[in-house]
Each structure stands twice: as C-alpha cells, then as structure tokens.
Design a protein around this motif. Structure first.
Motif, short mmCIF file in Angstrom:
data_model
loop_
_atom_site.label_atom_id
_atom_site.label_comp_id
_atom_site.label_asym_id
_atom_site.label_seq_id
_atom_site.Cartn_x
_atom_site.Cartn_y
_atom_site.Cartn_z
N ARG A 110 0.84 -1.32 -0.15
CA ARG A 110 0.04 -0.14 0.16
C ARG A 110 1.04 1.34 0.31
O ARG A 110 0.51 2.09 -0.91
CB ARG A 110 -1.07 -0.06 1.09
N VAL A 111 1.81 1.33 0.84
CA VAL A 111 2.87 2.11 0.83
C VAL A 111 3.63 2.51 -0.50
O VAL A 111 3.58 3.72 -1.03
CB VAL A 111 3.85 2.24 2.07
N GLY A 112 4.05 1.46 -1.18
CA GLY A 112 4.87 1.67 -2.34
C GLY A 112 3.89 2.20 -3.54
O GLY A 112 4.18 2.94 -4.15
N LEU A 113 2.57 1.72 -3.63
CA LEU A 113 1.46 2.32 -4.39
C LEU A 113 1.28 3.56 -4.23
O LEU A 113 1.03 4.26 -5.02
CB LEU A 113 0.61 1.24 -4.52
N SER A 114 1.02 3.78 -3.02
CA SER A 114 0.55 5.13 -2.65
C SER A 114 1.81 6.34 -3.20
O SER A 114 1.32 7.42 -3.62
CB SER A 114 0.57 5.42 -1.27
N ILE A 115 3.07 6.00 -2.93
CA ILE A 115 4.11 6.95 -3.38
C ILE A 115 4.11 7.15 -4.85
O ILE A 115 4.07 8.18 -5.21
CB ILE A 115 5.52 6.45 -2.93
N MET A 116 3.97 5.86 -5.55
CA MET A 116 3.90 6.28 -6.99
C MET A 116 2.70 7.07 -7.56
O MET A 116 2.73 7.60 -8.32
CB MET A 116 3.74 4.67 -7.44
N VAL A 117 1.61 6.64 -6.74
CA VAL A 117 0.34 7.48 -7.29
C VAL A 117 0.61 8.88 -6.93
O VAL A 117 0.43 9.95 -7.85
CB VAL A 117 -0.99 7.05 -6.42
N LYS A 118 1.22 9.24 -5.83
CA LYS A 118 1.33 10.59 -5.64
C LYS A 118 2.30 11.28 -6.62
O LYS A 118 2.25 12.61 -6.78
CB LYS A 118 1.83 10.79 -4.17
N LYS A 119 3.46 10.64 -6.97
CA LYS A 119 4.20 11.20 -8.20
C LYS A 119 3.56 11.53 -9.31
O LYS A 119 3.80 12.44 -9.72
CB LYS A 119 5.42 10.05 -8.29
N LEU A 120 2.55 10.40 -9.70
CA LEU A 120 1.84 10.92 -10.92
C LEU A 120 0.50 11.90 -10.45
O LEU A 120 0.22 12.79 -11.77
CB LEU A 120 1.33 9.56 -11.48
#
Length: 215
Positions: free
Chosen positions: A15-25
């Motif tokens: 969840r943390v990893g995906l959240s970081i990637m989504v926030k970048k996009l």
C-alpha cells in the motif's frame, strides 16, 4: 477536480509503495487505503472513487462479491486488479468480469508506473503479453483441442479451486465465502468434473500444467 483513489491490499508495504507512486503521478490526488475486503465495502458505501487498485487475495470477504458490489454501487469507478496470480491464466478472466485492468505484483517499477498512467489517462490497462494472448485465443478459439480447461470454470469455481489448492477445507471455504456447506461441496464436485480430476493432488497438477503451458 481532485481524484480520489483507493488502494486495497492486506500488505502495508504494498500500500505504501503504490501510494508513493500514485502521488508522483497525481500529486493532488486523495489516496485512501483498505486492508481487507470488508474495509473496501465499508469505504465504497461511503465514498466515491475514480480508481480502485484491488488485490485479489485479502481476508474478510471474497474478491467476486466485492468487485460486483463496486461495479453496481459505482459503475464509473475504474478497477485495476493487482495480483500475484499467473497473468496468462487469470488476467483475461478478470477483464471479462468487467475489470478495467490487470497488473501483476511482480511487475517492475516502470511497468507499474505505466499501468497507473494508462489507468489515469485511458481508464484501462493490459500488458503486451495479454494483448498477444487475446489475439492468440481468438485465432485458436475454434480448435477445441487447444482449449485451456481452466477457462471452463466460472469465476466462483476458480475462486474455490484456488482455495482447495491452498489446502483450505470445505468448512473453511463455506465460512469465508458465506456459502452453505452443501453448496461448497457442489462447487467442488463441478470443479472436479469439469477438470476431470479425482482428488486435490490431481487438481494441483492441472493448475500447475496449464499455468505453465500458456505464456
């Protein structure tokens, strides 16, 4: 308009990893997290989402029931299935159910980023391998001898077969999926009949063979 995104996975690091990637996009997006299927249902009842990244195997519910609820409650919400299941066997099944994309958990960072970008821009994503498989299946559809017997299973039957392979008892499956014990037994009998197997070891062999055969 701020995009609202739900990331549903029972592993916090995912969840943390995906959240970081989504926030970048999507820096302005509002991201929420769910740890199991019940959590997903509770949040979908209260909030509307533009995108839901949905794990297949989580506790407290079933994927099929949760997915169907999402599509009924929020038909415009895009759902990206996020799973460690064999892509060549399962991706097309979930796409036929109505999922808007399928992403394998072992995908590298660039692939995950591309998948998210396409979900945001187009509202859909499939890998090149799945595109090739769709073409191949279309070409071979009239040749019954090349048919993968796993495709004869319904989504519910596939779900129960996976649990049987993992060693879960019919009693546990009945409780987890909220089924009567006799209904679970009927599903098991159908699975065995369709795949022409007599026991769990043979069922495992069928899955192992066809998951490895189709690439």
């Amino acid at each position: 308009m701020i995009e609202r995104i739900l990331i549903a996975d029972d592993h916090s690091i995912v969840r943390v990893g995906l959240s970081i990637m989504v926030k970048k996009l999507r820096p302005e997006s509002l991201i929420e997290e769910a740890v199991d299927f019940k959590n997903v249902l509770d949040l979908v009842k209260k909030n509307s989402y533009d995108l839901i990244v949905l794990d297949i195997n989580m506790p407290n519910g079933s994927f099929q029931q949760t997915f169907e609820f999402i599509k009924i409650k929020q038909p415009d919400t895009k759902v990206l299935v996020f799973s460690s299941q064999e892509e060549s066997v399962y991706a097309i099944r979930y796409l036929k159910m109505g999922a808007d994309g399928f992403l394998h958990k072992m995908a590298d960072e660039d692939t995950v980023r591309r998948a998210l970008e396409k979900m945001f821009r187009r509202g859909s994503y499939v890998s090149e391998n799945i595109k090739d498989t769709l073409v191949s299946n279309s070409i071979r559809s009239r040749d019954k001898t090349t048919r993968n017997p796993l495709t004869t299973l319904s989504t519910r039957e596939m779900e129960i077969a996976e649990k049987l392979i993992r060693g879960e008892s019919l009693k546990d499956i009945s409780t987890e999926l909220n089924l009567h014990s006799s209904t679970a037994s009927t599903y098991k009998a159908r699975i065995f009949k369709k795949l022409e197997v007599k026991n769990i070891p043979e069922l495992i062999d069928v899955f192992r063979f066809y998951e490895g055969l189709i690439n």
